[in-house]
Design an enzyme around this catalytic site. Sequence first.
Site, PDB file in Angstrom:
ATOM      1  N   HIS A 116     -54.827 -21.054  -4.624  1.00  0.00           N
ATOM      2  CA  HIS A 116     -55.955 -20.902  -5.264  1.00  0.00           C
ATOM      3  C   HIS A 116     -56.209 -20.349  -6.705  1.00  0.00           C
ATOM      4  O   HIS A 116     -57.729 -19.389  -8.016  1.00  0.00           O
ATOM      5  CB  HIS A 116     -56.982 -19.486  -4.355  1.00  0.00           C
ATOM      6  CG  HIS A 116     -56.221 -19.441  -3.057  1.00  0.00           C
ATOM      7  ND1 HIS A 116     -58.276 -20.946  -2.550  1.00  0.00           N
ATOM      8  CD2 HIS A 116     -55.931 -19.871  -2.176  1.00  0.00           C
ATOM      9  CE1 HIS A 116     -57.422 -21.104  -1.171  1.00  0.00           C
ATOM     10  NE2 HIS A 116     -56.584 -20.182  -1.128  1.00  0.00           N
ATOM     11  N   GLU A 118     -33.911 -10.927 -19.203  1.00  0.00           N
ATOM     12  CA  GLU A 118     -33.359 -10.085 -19.975  1.00  0.00           C
ATOM     13  C   GLU A 118     -31.545 -10.252 -19.795  1.00  0.00           C
ATOM     14  O   GLU A 118     -31.038  -9.892 -21.031  1.00  0.00           O
ATOM     15  CB  GLU A 118     -33.597  -8.331 -19.390  1.00  0.00           C
ATOM     16  CG  GLU A 118     -32.935  -7.497 -20.412  1.00  0.00           C
ATOM     17  CD  GLU A 118     -32.994  -5.897 -19.731  1.00  0.00           C
ATOM     18  OE1 GLU A 118     -34.758  -5.791 -20.670  1.00  0.00           O
ATOM     19  OE2 GLU A 118     -32.756  -5.832 -19.584  1.00  0.00           O
ATOM     20  N   GLU A 145     -40.375   5.564 -23.484  1.00  0.00           N
ATOM     21  CA  GLU A 145     -40.823   5.255 -21.598  1.00  0.00           C
ATOM     22  C   GLU A 145     -40.424   7.182 -21.300  1.00  0.00           C
ATOM     23  O   GLU A 145     -42.146   7.302 -20.046  1.00  0.00           O
ATOM     24  CB  GLU A 145     -41.310   4.212 -21.059  1.00  0.00           C
ATOM     25  CG  GLU A 145     -42.242   3.344 -21.699  1.00  0.00           C
ATOM     26  CD  GLU A 145     -41.426   2.567 -22.918  1.00  0.00           C
ATOM     27  OE1 GLU A 145     -39.945   2.937 -23.240  1.00  0.00           O
ATOM     28  OE2 GLU A 145     -41.287   1.304 -23.255  1.00  0.00           O
ATOM     29  N   LYS A 148     -37.832  -1.336 -30.124  1.00  0.00           N
ATOM     30  CA  LYS A 148     -38.198   0.459 -30.050  1.00  0.00           C
ATOM     31  C   LYS A 148     -38.210   0.555 -31.540  1.00  0.00           C
ATOM     32  O   LYS A 148     -38.978   1.564 -30.958  1.00  0.00           O
ATOM     33  CB  LYS A 148     -37.262   0.170 -29.184  1.00  0.00           C
ATOM     34  CG  LYS A 148     -37.025  -0.360 -27.459  1.00  0.00           C
ATOM     35  CD  LYS A 148     -35.721   0.407 -27.451  1.00  0.00           C
ATOM     36  CE  LYS A 148     -35.407  -0.045 -25.272  1.00  0.00           C
ATOM     37  NZ  LYS A 148     -34.579  -0.203 -24.997  1.00  0.00           N
ATOM     38  N   LYS A 152     -30.523   5.559 -17.497  1.00  0.00           N
ATOM     39  CA  LYS A 152     -28.865   5.120 -17.477  1.00  0.00           C
ATOM     40  C   LYS A 152     -28.845   6.266 -19.257  1.00  0.00           C
ATOM     41  O   LYS A 152     -27.875   6.432 -18.907  1.00  0.00           O
ATOM     42  CB  LYS A 152     -28.265   4.363 -17.527  1.00  0.00           C
ATOM     43  CG  LYS A 152     -27.794   3.894 -17.947  1.00  0.00           C
ATOM     44  CD  LYS A 152     -26.665   2.030 -17.885  1.00  0.00           C
ATOM     45  CE  LYS A 152     -25.453   1.550 -18.417  1.00  0.00           C
ATOM     46  NZ  LYS A 152     -24.801   0.677 -18.201  1.00  0.00           N
ATOM     47  N   GLY A 199     -28.532  -1.809 -15.817  1.00  0.00           N
ATOM     48  CA  GLY A 199     -29.250  -1.978 -15.618  1.00  0.00           C
ATOM     49  C   GLY A 199     -29.938  -2.252 -14.253  1.00  0.00           C
ATOM     50  O   GLY A 199     -30.604  -2.325 -13.388  1.00  0.00           O
ATOM     51  N   ARG A 200     -29.886  -3.872 -14.755  1.00  0.00           N
ATOM     52  CA  ARG A 200     -31.003  -4.239 -13.565  1.00  0.00           C
ATOM     53  C   ARG A 200     -29.882  -5.628 -12.747  1.00  0.00           C
ATOM     54  O   ARG A 200     -30.218  -5.640 -12.075  1.00  0.00           O
ATOM     55  CB  ARG A 200     -31.502  -5.913 -14.354  1.00  0.00           C
ATOM     56  CG  ARG A 200     -30.349  -6.389 -16.195  1.00  0.00           C
ATOM     57  CD  ARG A 200     -30.655  -7.229 -17.027  1.00  0.00           C
ATOM     58  NE  ARG A 200     -30.411  -8.550 -17.407  1.00  0.00           N
ATOM     59  CZ  ARG A 200     -29.736  -7.384 -18.819  1.00  0.00           C
ATOM     60  NH1 ARG A 200     -29.833  -6.055 -19.019  1.00  0.00           N
ATOM     61  NH2 ARG A 200     -28.792  -8.089 -19.603  1.00  0.00           N
TER      62      ARG A 200
END
Length: 535
Positions: free
Chosen positions: A385, A354, A214, A498, A208, A268-269
């Site tokens: 398990h 978030e 990253e 950041k 965005k 974004g999410r």
Amino acid sequence: MNITETPAWKALAEHAGEMKPRHLRELFASDPGRFSRFSLDVEGMLFDYSKQRIAPKTLDLLVALADAARLGTQIDALFSGAPVNRSEHRAALHMALRHLDDSPFPSSDSGFEDVMPQVRALRERMGELVRAIRDGALRGASGEPIRAVVNLGVGGSGLGPKMATQALEHLAHPGLRVFHVSNFDDADLWPVLDKLDPRSTLFIVTSKTFTTQETLTNARSARDWLLSALGAEAAMEQFVAVTGNAEAAQAFGIRPDRVYPFWEWVGGRFSLWSAVGLPIAISIGMEHFENFLAGGAAMDRHFRAAPFSANLPVLMALIGIWNTNFLGASTHLLNPYCQPLCWLPGYLQQLEMESNGKTLGDDADPVGADTAPVLWGGIGSDTQHAYFQLLHQGGRLIPCDFIACAESEAALPGHHEQLLANCLAQAEALAFGSAVLGEEEDPRKRCPGNQPSSVFLLPRLGPFQLGLLIAAYEHKVFTQGAIWGINPFDQWGVELGKKLARRLLPAIAGTEMPTGSDTSTAGLIAWLRARIHER
Ligand code: F6P
């Protein structure tokens, strides 16, 4: 208004005192109609919340809490396009992205701009790109058809496409491979590049802001990789961007006609319904992608229209609040019994934590109560398990969502029935404990039960059902934020790390000595620098 000071909150706190000692065994024994009372079918998705530690009065009080928070008005504001993301002065109109009919969105009486002309134009453009790739018409610079697509994006720009592409892999184009790379760690990108032919690979840079380190680090490495194989000009033919910062994408070298918008009113999410969903649409085709949108739109209609007492996302939210704020749970387990949903827990971690992992309300005053629980999870039956022992006998309250499908998209006989039996058995064992089999004598084998869970059953995992499910969780998150009085659409907390990383980078890279760091951080840097230097 602080919700914890309302009579509705106080009534729930008092009621929790009555409910805590009650066991699900007793609640079921005293009400033969409990399953039909506490279950709901929305568009073919069954939501069974009868194994939650609630009584009819609990729900009445929770609905009164929603009313006290003026949830109805807040839902209207969300759908009207009002700037519900108040700290950033933005609307949150992800529902427009899955609005499929010809009407405006938001509706014309809202007073806010109809975004549908831009949304429809984007869908057209997405459709053209998707068809060109799937038909083999889109060729790389050296004339090879594109056969691999790599999405470079992190958080909301990576998790959704990864989760949904995996969930719908049974519909994937057989001649195309879609990869997702998010991490700085070159161990994420490198093995992908190593498998691919630069002549037939297309990269989608999804960001965005187009500033996320990253994604930009990976995009630069991808560009270098293409460049060394194809040459400078050719390399940029094989890039697409999805971004709200078209200028930066073009400065990176991406052709303007290959830049797809990421509007500021899309969080974004909440973005996988937009061009962020390109990897999904490329994998499954536009028709299936639109079915995915249709599932989300169906949940939007339900969320807007159903009374709170029969409103699936509202019930999910209210039950979560009951478990967290009144019964004292601090985590929430998500356990799909559905291998294709293996990335769903990670996706929902961002969506829930978030969005609502905040202690301050919208007005910057403390909420005064716990907000988003720690969401964690995995895929059943593997999880049985691993950590289910702790759920059965660890003595902690851990509410859980189970998700399963009546039919599998795979075709091996004898597997799916076992999977379903195990899913339902776990929900049963958690609720009722070992008493259900009368195995109470040996204290080491005793499972106390009374562990609350909800079960979601889908007929199958098609695009429509996935859309329905994801939109339900989105509206759950919105509803909880609305009740706690927090803004689920910002995320200021992620910025500090950041900034500190930017400050530490020169020290790690060895070009400067660390300044202003605590002794632990400085010691860790010194240790690393000595090893990096040795190499
Ligand atoms: O760091 C968190 C975050 O800001 C998320 O909210 C967002 O989804 C992600 O980073 C990626 O951001 P962008 O799409 O701008 O690269």
